[in-house]
Enzyme design. Structure first.
Site, PDB file in Angstrom:
ATOM      1  N   GLU A 162       0.840  -1.194   0.000  1.00  0.00           N
ATOM      2  CA  GLU A 162       0.000   0.000   0.000  1.00  0.00           C
ATOM      3  C   GLU A 162       0.879   1.250   0.000  1.00  0.00           C
ATOM      4  OE1 GLU A 162      -3.305   0.311  -0.490  1.00  0.00           O
ATOM      5  OE2 GLU A 162      -2.492   2.315  -0.709  1.00  0.00           O
ATOM      6  N   LEU A 164      -0.532   4.487   0.195  1.00  0.00           N
ATOM      7  CA  LEU A 164      -1.268   5.671   0.657  1.00  0.00           C
ATOM      8  C   LEU A 164      -0.447   6.434   1.692  1.00  0.00           C
ATOM      9  CD1 LEU A 164      -2.470   5.387   3.796  1.00  0.00           C
ATOM     10  CD2 LEU A 164      -3.977   3.781   2.707  1.00  0.00           C
ATOM     11  N   LYS A 222       8.193  -1.615  -2.334  1.00  0.00           N
ATOM     12  CA  LYS A 222       7.576  -0.845  -1.250  1.00  0.00           C
ATOM     13  C   LYS A 222       8.651  -0.249  -0.330  1.00  0.00           C
ATOM     14  CE  LYS A 222       4.962   0.914   1.737  1.00  0.00           C
ATOM     15  NZ  LYS A 222       4.169   2.106   1.511  1.00  0.00           N
ATOM     16  N   ASN A 226       9.610   3.953   0.025  1.00  0.00           N
ATOM     17  CA  ASN A 226       9.682   4.701   1.287  1.00  0.00           C
ATOM     18  C   ASN A 226      11.098   5.215   1.543  1.00  0.00           C
ATOM     19  OD1 ASN A 226       7.027   4.665   1.879  1.00  0.00           O
ATOM     20  ND2 ASN A 226       7.132   3.231   3.581  1.00  0.00           N
ATOM     21  N   PHE A 228      13.327   6.070  -0.732  1.00  0.00           N
ATOM     22  CA  PHE A 228      13.554   7.217  -1.615  1.00  0.00           C
ATOM     23  C   PHE A 228      12.834   8.464  -1.103  1.00  0.00           C
ATOM     24  CE2 PHE A 228      15.561   6.395  -5.875  1.00  0.00           C
ATOM     25  CZ  PHE A 228      16.176   5.213  -5.514  1.00  0.00           C
ATOM     26  N   CYS A 278       6.188   4.601   9.387  1.00  0.00           N
ATOM     27  CA  CYS A 278       6.826   3.719   8.405  1.00  0.00           C
ATOM     28  C   CYS A 278       8.217   4.099   7.925  1.00  0.00           C
ATOM     29  CB  CYS A 278       5.902   3.538   7.219  1.00  0.00           C
ATOM     30  SG  CYS A 278       4.426   2.611   7.695  1.00  0.00           S
ATOM     31  N   PHE A 279       8.495   5.373   7.691  1.00  0.00           N
ATOM     32  CA  PHE A 279       9.781   5.702   7.065  1.00  0.00           C
ATOM     33  C   PHE A 279      10.957   5.103   7.853  1.00  0.00           C
ATOM     34  CE2 PHE A 279       8.623   9.778   4.474  1.00  0.00           C
ATOM     35  CZ  PHE A 279       7.962   8.979   3.571  1.00  0.00           C
TER      36      PHE A 279
HETATM   37  N1  LIG Z   1       0.121   3.668   8.282  1.00  0.00           N
HETATM   38  C1  LIG Z   1       0.334   3.859   7.004  1.00  0.00           C
HETATM   39  O1  LIG Z   1       0.126   4.955   6.495  1.00  0.00           O
HETATM   40  C2  LIG Z   1       0.838   2.761   6.140  1.00  0.00           C
HETATM   41  C3  LIG Z   1       1.187   1.521   6.649  1.00  0.00           C
HETATM   42  N2  LIG Z   1       1.629   0.517   5.828  1.00  0.00           N
HETATM   43  C4  LIG Z   1       1.926  -0.806   6.357  1.00  0.00           C
HETATM   44  O2  LIG Z   1       0.687  -1.463   6.632  1.00  0.00           O
HETATM   45  C5  LIG Z   1       0.806  -2.310   7.779  1.00  0.00           C
HETATM   46  C6  LIG Z   1      -0.250  -1.934   8.800  1.00  0.00           C
HETATM   47  O3  LIG Z   1      -0.015  -0.606   9.221  1.00  0.00           O
HETATM   48  P1  LIG Z   1      -1.089   0.201  10.073  1.00  0.00           P
HETATM   49  O4  LIG Z   1      -2.439  -0.016   9.499  1.00  0.00           O
HETATM   50  O5  LIG Z   1      -0.555   1.590  10.177  1.00  0.00           O
HETATM   51  O6  LIG Z   1      -0.988  -0.555  11.478  1.00  0.00           O
HETATM   52  P2  LIG Z   1      -1.979  -0.454  12.730  1.00  0.00           P
HETATM   53  O7  LIG Z   1      -1.166  -0.749  13.909  1.00  0.00           O
HETATM   54  O8  LIG Z   1      -2.761   0.832  12.643  1.00  0.00           O
HETATM   55  O9  LIG Z   1      -3.031  -1.637  12.483  1.00  0.00           O
HETATM   56  C7  LIG Z   1      -2.705  -2.982  12.538  1.00  0.00           C
HETATM   57  C8  LIG Z   1      -3.858  -3.732  13.192  1.00  0.00           C
HETATM   58  O10 LIG Z   1      -3.619  -5.136  13.093  1.00  0.00           O
HETATM   59  C9  LIG Z   1      -4.172  -5.756  14.242  1.00  0.00           C
HETATM   60  N3  LIG Z   1      -3.623  -7.105  14.410  1.00  0.00           N
HETATM   61  C10 LIG Z   1      -2.347  -7.469  14.713  1.00  0.00           C
HETATM   62  N4  LIG Z   1      -2.227  -8.801  14.746  1.00  0.00           N
HETATM   63  C11 LIG Z   1      -3.450  -9.313  14.478  1.00  0.00           C
HETATM   64  C12 LIG Z   1      -3.962 -10.630  14.356  1.00  0.00           C
HETATM   65  N5  LIG Z   1      -3.166 -11.693  14.515  1.00  0.00           N
HETATM   66  N6  LIG Z   1      -5.263 -10.792  14.075  1.00  0.00           N
HETATM   67  C13 LIG Z   1      -6.075  -9.729  13.900  1.00  0.00           C
HETATM   68  N7  LIG Z   1      -5.650  -8.452  13.985  1.00  0.00           N
HETATM   69  C14 LIG Z   1      -4.345  -8.234  14.267  1.00  0.00           C
HETATM   70  C15 LIG Z   1      -3.818  -4.811  15.363  1.00  0.00           C
HETATM   71  O11 LIG Z   1      -4.657  -5.016  16.477  1.00  0.00           O
HETATM   72  C16 LIG Z   1      -4.026  -3.441  14.692  1.00  0.00           C
HETATM   73  O12 LIG Z   1      -5.325  -2.915  14.930  1.00  0.00           O
HETATM   74  C17 LIG Z   1       2.253  -2.159   8.270  1.00  0.00           C
HETATM   75  O13 LIG Z   1       3.009  -3.191   7.708  1.00  0.00           O
HETATM   76  C18 LIG Z   1       2.677  -0.826   7.675  1.00  0.00           C
HETATM   77  O14 LIG Z   1       4.051  -0.791   7.441  1.00  0.00           O
HETATM   78  C19 LIG Z   1       1.696   0.696   4.478  1.00  0.00           C
HETATM   79  C20 LIG Z   1       1.335   1.895   3.903  1.00  0.00           C
HETATM   80  C21 LIG Z   1       0.875   3.020   4.674  1.00  0.00           C
HETATM   81  O1  LIG Z   2       4.347   3.221   4.051  1.00  0.00           O
HETATM   82  C1  LIG Z   2       3.797   4.156   4.584  1.00  0.00           C
HETATM   83  O2  LIG Z   2       3.437   4.192   5.751  1.00  0.00           O
HETATM   84  C2  LIG Z   2       3.555   5.432   3.833  1.00  0.00           C
HETATM   85  O3  LIG Z   2       4.612   6.336   4.245  1.00  0.00           O
HETATM   86  C3  LIG Z   2       4.520   7.635   3.699  1.00  0.00           C
HETATM   87  O4  LIG Z   2       3.279   8.238   4.067  1.00  0.00           O
HETATM   88  P1  LIG Z   2       3.049   8.938   5.482  1.00  0.00           P
HETATM   89  O5  LIG Z   2       4.131   8.547   6.425  1.00  0.00           O
HETATM   90  O6  LIG Z   2       1.651   8.684   5.861  1.00  0.00           O
HETATM   91  O7  LIG Z   2       3.150  10.511   5.191  1.00  0.00           O
HETATM   92  P2  LIG Z   2       4.152  11.400   4.304  1.00  0.00           P
HETATM   93  O8  LIG Z   2       3.354  12.415   3.618  1.00  0.00           O
HETATM   94  O9  LIG Z   2       5.037  10.576   3.477  1.00  0.00           O
HETATM   95  O10 LIG Z   2       5.018  12.145   5.410  1.00  0.00           O
HETATM   96  C4  LIG Z   2       5.969  11.451   6.201  1.00  0.00           C
HETATM   97  C5  LIG Z   2       6.752  12.439   7.035  1.00  0.00           C
HETATM   98  O11 LIG Z   2       7.634  13.203   6.216  1.00  0.00           O
HETATM   99  C6  LIG Z   2       7.431  14.583   6.439  1.00  0.00           C
HETATM  100  N1  LIG Z   2       7.683  15.314   5.177  1.00  0.00           N
HETATM  101  C7  LIG Z   2       7.085  14.933   4.033  1.00  0.00           C
HETATM  102  C8  LIG Z   2       7.311  15.612   2.863  1.00  0.00           C
HETATM  103  C9  LIG Z   2       8.183  16.697   2.850  1.00  0.00           C
HETATM  104  O12 LIG Z   2       8.437  17.349   1.815  1.00  0.00           O
HETATM  105  N2  LIG Z   2       8.775  17.048   4.008  1.00  0.00           N
HETATM  106  C10 LIG Z   2       8.553  16.386   5.184  1.00  0.00           C
HETATM  107  O13 LIG Z   2       9.120  16.741   6.224  1.00  0.00           O
HETATM  108  C11 LIG Z   2       5.989  14.695   6.899  1.00  0.00           C
HETATM  109  O14 LIG Z   2       5.760  15.871   7.607  1.00  0.00           O
HETATM  110  C12 LIG Z   2       5.881  13.461   7.766  1.00  0.00           C
HETATM  111  O15 LIG Z   2       6.374  13.693   9.043  1.00  0.00           O
HETATM  112  C13 LIG Z   2       4.551   7.546   2.179  1.00  0.00           C
HETATM  113  O16 LIG Z   2       4.377   8.868   1.627  1.00  0.00           O
HETATM  114  C14 LIG Z   2       3.446   6.624   1.655  1.00  0.00           C
HETATM  115  O17 LIG Z   2       3.557   6.478   0.249  1.00  0.00           O
HETATM  116  C15 LIG Z   2       3.595   5.261   2.330  1.00  0.00           C
HETATM  117  O18 LIG Z   2       2.541   4.409   1.912  1.00  0.00           O
END
Ligand SMILES: NC(=O)C1=CN([C@@H]2O[C@H](COP(=O)(O)OP(=O)(O)OC[C@H]3O[C@@H](n4cnc5c(N)ncnc54)[C@H](O)[C@@H]3O)[C@@H](O)[C@H]2O)C=CC1
Ligand SMILES: O=C(O)[C@H]1O[C@H](OP(=O)(O)OP(=O)(O)OC[C@H]2O[C@@H](n3ccc(=O)[nH]c3=O)[C@H](O)[C@@H]2O)[C@H](O)[C@@H](O)[C@@H]1O
Length: 466
Positions: A162, A164, A222, A226, A228, A278-279
């Site tokens: 993902e 987003l 993925k 992140n 980059f 994540c970063f």
């Molecule tokens: N937060 C973000 O913006 C992004 C996160 N990711 C990736 O997506 C994954 C999930 O991230 P988040 O949604 O932020 O995590 P989160 O911590 O918000 O949600 C994960 C959920 O999984 C549940 N869980 C854990 N083990 C379980 C199990 N065995 N059965 C059922 N539920 C279970 C937890 O209770 C928790 O509610 C991570 O690998 C993260 O790196 C990818 C892109 C964007």
């Molecule tokens: O794997 C993930 O969790 C996600 O991580 C980031 O998304 P996110 O962490 O939600 O938000 P960003 O907009 O990337 O910002 C990350 C951090 O960098 C900072 N940032 C971002 C951009 C910038 O120009 N300068 C800067 O300081 C933001 O303030 C923030 O603290 C990536 O942008 C997503 O593509 C990825 O899916």
């Protein structure tokens, strides 16, 4: 193969919004999101949409439209696995805090638990989709568990990372730059699984934006994306300090280099340091993978992105202390913003946490205002650092729900998050109620230097030379 029933394990920042959008765009598919966290599921089911566990612009409207129709939140994990033809794993993959790889490798225990549970419950063939961010080659571990523990049913593993970003999750999901699907194209079953997932996304994503690769490329893409993105922030932050020393302005530099189409204009905002869940975790994971293959120069290269980010946070708090005549002990410092970026209530790895901790070490009194982050979260974030007892944090830091009150009698204001509302405050009123000289440390570069200096503030803006 037409999918009719999807289950997503993990109702977090990714599982919730991604599945809500699939449910919206595919009214004929039943989508069930399950989680072991009962409180979280109850919050997703709450009647009052203000109580959803995640704040994302546009999310509540989609939940209202789909919940109870074809989108369901439940704690009945086994039932949902049993019913689904396709299972997304969207659980957390944090940095390991114990054992081998502590502080670097991704902790895959939640992923493994999911795989074992799917294997135990499944009675019919399933497509298992990795939505979580995983180290390259995790799919082979999942496959091995499923094939060895399962009841002889056939599992296909797809990687569908993902991309987003929080704060723009719904927009990103509705109109993604690309959807990446990694699968096994060498077998007919693999092809069928890939096509089934393509068909789901095709309901709203143009075909040319759906990219298929082998599983390992998908997993690694993925982490690479992140790395980059974070590297761009660390690069611009490194330049911000040179700007401050030389009289250049980082916003002008960003604009000038961003107009080069090879560089591009996005993600060049200097800041107090990147945060988010994540970063850091994904780069540490990449560094660990590189080291495990003996690629030490590669590992060092990427680790520098984190070293620079830590430096930027410390540099910001050091500058506050030195500017306030080398002592902040007993002085009130107001934090505007605590979230790691605007338009989210997520605070994971927010720069504000480290900056606050540094200033609390100097015995500053901190008042925090953030439009979306609740008081319990702020104290929990500080408590997680284990720097000092909770009572001590509570005696030094207060959380205010009114920004003007938060700024009253303050010696300095620090902007930690780029919330839009900060730009429109009545800064004259704020100035009149502050200790003099009144300082602002703009860690996001969002306020107008001239206007604030005209009011009387001593103004520091990240990346702005004198
Ligand atoms: N937060 C973000 O913006 C992004 C996160 N990711 C990736 O997506 C994954 C999930 O991230 P988040 O949604 O932020 O995590 P989160 O911590 O918000 O949600 C994960 C959920 O999984 C549940 N869980 C854990 N083990 C379980 C199990 N065995 N059965 C059922 N539920 C279970 C937890 O209770 C928790 O509610 C991570 O690998 C993260 O790196 C990818 C892109 C964007
Ligand atoms: O794997 C993930 O969790 C996600 O991580 C980031 O998304 P996110 O962490 O939600 O938000 P960003 O907009 O990337 O910002 C990350 C951090 O960098 C900072 N940032 C971002 C951009 C910038 O120009 N300068 C800067 O300081 C933001 O303030 C923030 O603290 C990536 O942008 C997503 O593509 C990825 O899916």
């Amino acid at each position: 193969m037409k999918i009719k029933n999807i289950c997503c394990i993990g109702a977090g920042y990714v599982g919730g919004p991604t599945m809500a959008v699939i449910a919206k765009q595919c009214p004929n598919i039943k989508v069930t999101i399950v989680d072991i966290n009962e409180e979280r599921i109850a919050a997703w089911n709450s009647k009052n949409l203000d109580n959803l566990p995640i704040f994302e612009p546009g999310l509540a409207e989609i939940i209202e439209e789909t919940r109870g129709k074809n989108l369901f939140f439940s704690t009945e994990v086994n039932k949902a696995i049993d019913e689904a033809e396709m299972i997304f794993i969207s659980v957390n993959t944090p940095t390991k805090t114990y054992g081998k790889g502590k502080g670097m490798a991704a902790d895959l225990k939640y992923i493994e638990l999911c795989a074992r549970q799917i294997a135990k419950v499944a009675k019919q063939d399933k497509i298992v989709v990795e939505k979580s961010t995983l180290p390259v080659r995790t799919a082979s571990a999942i496959k091995s568990i499923l094939d060895n523990v399962g009841n002889g049913v056939n599992f296909q593993i797809l990687s569908n990372p993902e991309f987003l970003a929080e704060g723009t999750a719904i927009q990103d999901l509705l109109s993604p730059d690309r959807v990446l699907i990694g699968g096994d194209t060498s077998t007919k079953e693999g092809e069928i699984a890939i096509q089934a997932l393509i068909e789901i996304y095709s309901n709203w994503v143009p075909k040319e934006r759906i990219l298929t690769t082998n599983v390992w490329s998908s997993e690694l893409s993925k982490l690479t994306a992140n790395a980059f993105l974070a590297q761009r922030v660390s690069s611009i932050n490194a330049m911000s300090e040179i700007c401050e020393k030389t009289g250049a302005d980082i916003r002008e530099v960003s604009k000038a280099i961003g107009m080069d189409s090879r560089i591009g204009s996005k993600f060049l905002n200097a800041s107090v340091g990147f945060g988010g869940s994540c970063f850091q975790k994904d780069i540490l994971n990449l560094v660990y993978i590189a080291k495990s293959y003996g690629l030490n120069e590669v590992a060092d290269y990427w680790e520098q992105v984190i070293i620079m980010n830590d430096y930027q946070k410390n540099r910001f708090s050091d500058n506050i202390v030195s500017t306030l005549y080398n002592t902040v002990s007993g002085k009130k410092i107001t934090f505007l913003g605590w979230a790691f970026k605007k338009d989210t209530n997520d605070t994971r790895e927010s720069a504000a946490i480290k900056v606050a901790d540094n200033l609390l070490n100097e015995q500053a009194k901190i008042a925090v205002y953030d439009p979306k982050v609740v008081e319990e979260r702020i104290f929990a974030d500080l408590d997680d650092l284990k720097t000092r007892p909770l009572e001590e944090n509570k005696s030094l830091l207060t959380v205010e729900s009114d920004p003007y009150l938060a700024c009253k009698n303050s010696h300095a204001i620090a902007i930690l998050t780029e919330w839009d509302e900060f730009k429109n405050y009545n800064w004259e009123k704020i100035y009149s109620n502050m200790q003099k000289p009144a300082f602002i440390f703009d860690g996001r570069g969002i306020l107008n230097k001239k206007e604030l200096e005209d009011i009387g503030f001593t103004f520091y803006k990240i990346g702005s030379g004198k």
